[in-house]
Design an enzyme around this catalytic site. Sequence first.
Site, mmCIF file in Angstrom:
data_model
loop_
_atom_site.group_PDB
_atom_site.id
_atom_site.type_symbol
_atom_site.label_atom_id
_atom_site.label_comp_id
_atom_site.label_asym_id
_atom_site.label_seq_id
_atom_site.Cartn_x
_atom_site.Cartn_y
_atom_site.Cartn_z
ATOM 1 N N CYS A 85 10.580 -97.710 -87.690
ATOM 2 C CA CYS A 85 10.386 -96.467 -87.402
ATOM 3 C C CYS A 85 8.825 -96.071 -87.997
ATOM 4 O O CYS A 85 7.773 -96.810 -87.358
ATOM 5 C CB CYS A 85 11.084 -95.685 -88.231
ATOM 6 S SG CYS A 85 10.868 -93.779 -87.619
ATOM 7 N N VAL A 86 8.438 -95.251 -88.578
ATOM 8 C CA VAL A 86 7.219 -94.695 -88.910
ATOM 9 C C VAL A 86 6.468 -96.004 -89.631
ATOM 10 O O VAL A 86 5.193 -96.120 -89.339
ATOM 11 C CB VAL A 86 7.162 -93.529 -89.940
ATOM 12 C CG1 VAL A 86 7.955 -93.769 -91.198
ATOM 13 C CG2 VAL A 86 5.583 -93.019 -90.304
#
Length: 580
Positions: A314-315
């Site tokens: 993800c991030v």
Amino acid sequence: MAAEPTPPNLADMQYWTWVMGRAQQMMMEQGLAATGTDGETTPPWPIVPGINDPETMTRMRDFWTDSLTMWQRMLDPAAAAATPVEEPADRARDKRFKADAWRNQPYFDWVRRSYFTIADHLLGSVDAMEGVPEKQKVQMRFAAQGFIDAMSPSNFALTNPEVIEKTIETRGQNLLDGLRNMMADMKKGQMTHVDPNAFEVGRNLATTPGKVVHRTPLYELIQYAPTTDKVMGVPLIIFPPWINRFYILDLTAEKSFIRWCVDQGITVFMVSWKSADASMKDIVWDDYVAAQIDAIDTVRDALDVPAVHTIGYCVAGTTLAATLALLTARDEADKVASATFFTAQVDFSNAGELQNFVDDDQLKLVASLSPDGYLDGRYMAATFNLLRGRDLIWNYVTNNYLMGKDYAPFDLLHWNGDTTNLPAKWHLGYLTDLYRDNRLAQPGSMVVDGTPIDLTTVRTPSYIQAGREDHIAPADSVWKITDLFQGPLKFVLAGSGHIAGVVNPPAARKYQYWTNDADVETLDDFVAGATETKGSWWPDWVAWLRARDDATVAAKRARVPGKGKLPAITDAPGDYVRAR
């Protein structure tokens, strides 16, 4: 059975039949008048779009026609039973209305059908709006859908037959139990999804043996103990998102990606990020990139290896892409042998429903919620819950506040509620620079540690995983990495979404994944020619990893936590994961 209103007598039915007939007559007259008294195509009065234009008038007439039809079905159950109305498959499967009473009892059948009719017409009105920018229309539809989910009759005691039946059965104890649950949630400022006593980090979650071998003010580095005599020569560093705790990849032993990797003969290191506090008020994105590089250099030096494999989730995957670009700009790209991306985005032009939260007004709100330099993780949790409000909010309002049910033990939902705080400067910059302005996809627009970065220069071999049903990082958004990176790439589309699509151990025999070795330009082309494989994509990934370098070494000395240059600081899962 749930209580049901008294059926109408003959006089009532005759009266309501007259009412419906008169209403239909009025609508027909209005429908004729809307086209003009002399057959003209426009009426003699001003047309106000969305109010009295022909399309709106038609939608209004259809709405009232549908409403009156449902009244007729409720007043004459025998006729309704003789002429069943086929419903869309998604409504037939809607878990909110699974109880038989929603269909078998005329009143509740009418309530349910009325709800869907209103929902359809409300969303249809938003979709039919003209002269509204597409982005604003998407936001309006998202808000309308949220309102529709909130107003479901299943969410209210007096319109839910199951709640009525339970209340009669328990003499109201369910409502008292539900009130206790609701008040407890209000006190802690967060909705509860799971039995709070069912799980504990280090007891039955995040139990893979290992040691914290490196600590900075931003992260702890965990090295896991080998379970095989030989291990891959190139170690693996996993960068989880700091929006959540790292143990999404080390849940119960049966679901743990980390434990599975160790059993495959991989030397695994995990970064455990510190939950933000006031001391981190000046932390920005550059600091997370620097932390990833620090972890890479720490492991290379500790194991005396030239390069490492990396995973970014993800991030942290978005950040890993920037890290690769920065290393490339510094002529240090060979420090990373490969990069794997779990549901990570780098081009945010089509970043899904989270874009509904990044207009200027909402960014100002985010800034106002961070007076001490960090954003309370409960705000972020509420945002993600809103993306799946029907499942993560209203389902629990019904079951735990109205029905008074006990919370079920579910490791994934325990993790979901184990929030982390976020550095305010980083969070606001991330939403502004990436989600709103999409600068990472623009070569040279983003500067990290004084160096402009360009993702199109990255040639690191990359394995890119996306979830087919991911609502946080949509698959077609994740696909855009392939438009920017230049190195050898493998894209894999996994069944399910942002979490279950990643945490899918082979032993579970769930879902499936798709691969396509052809040189295709779009995700649609990829899917059209893809080969489906049942089960987990994990074995495919580890085979890809071994294909990069299949050399092995003995699992001793520095390959054992605390036995090399890095002394053991504490046992896994460490201290940062427990900090609140």
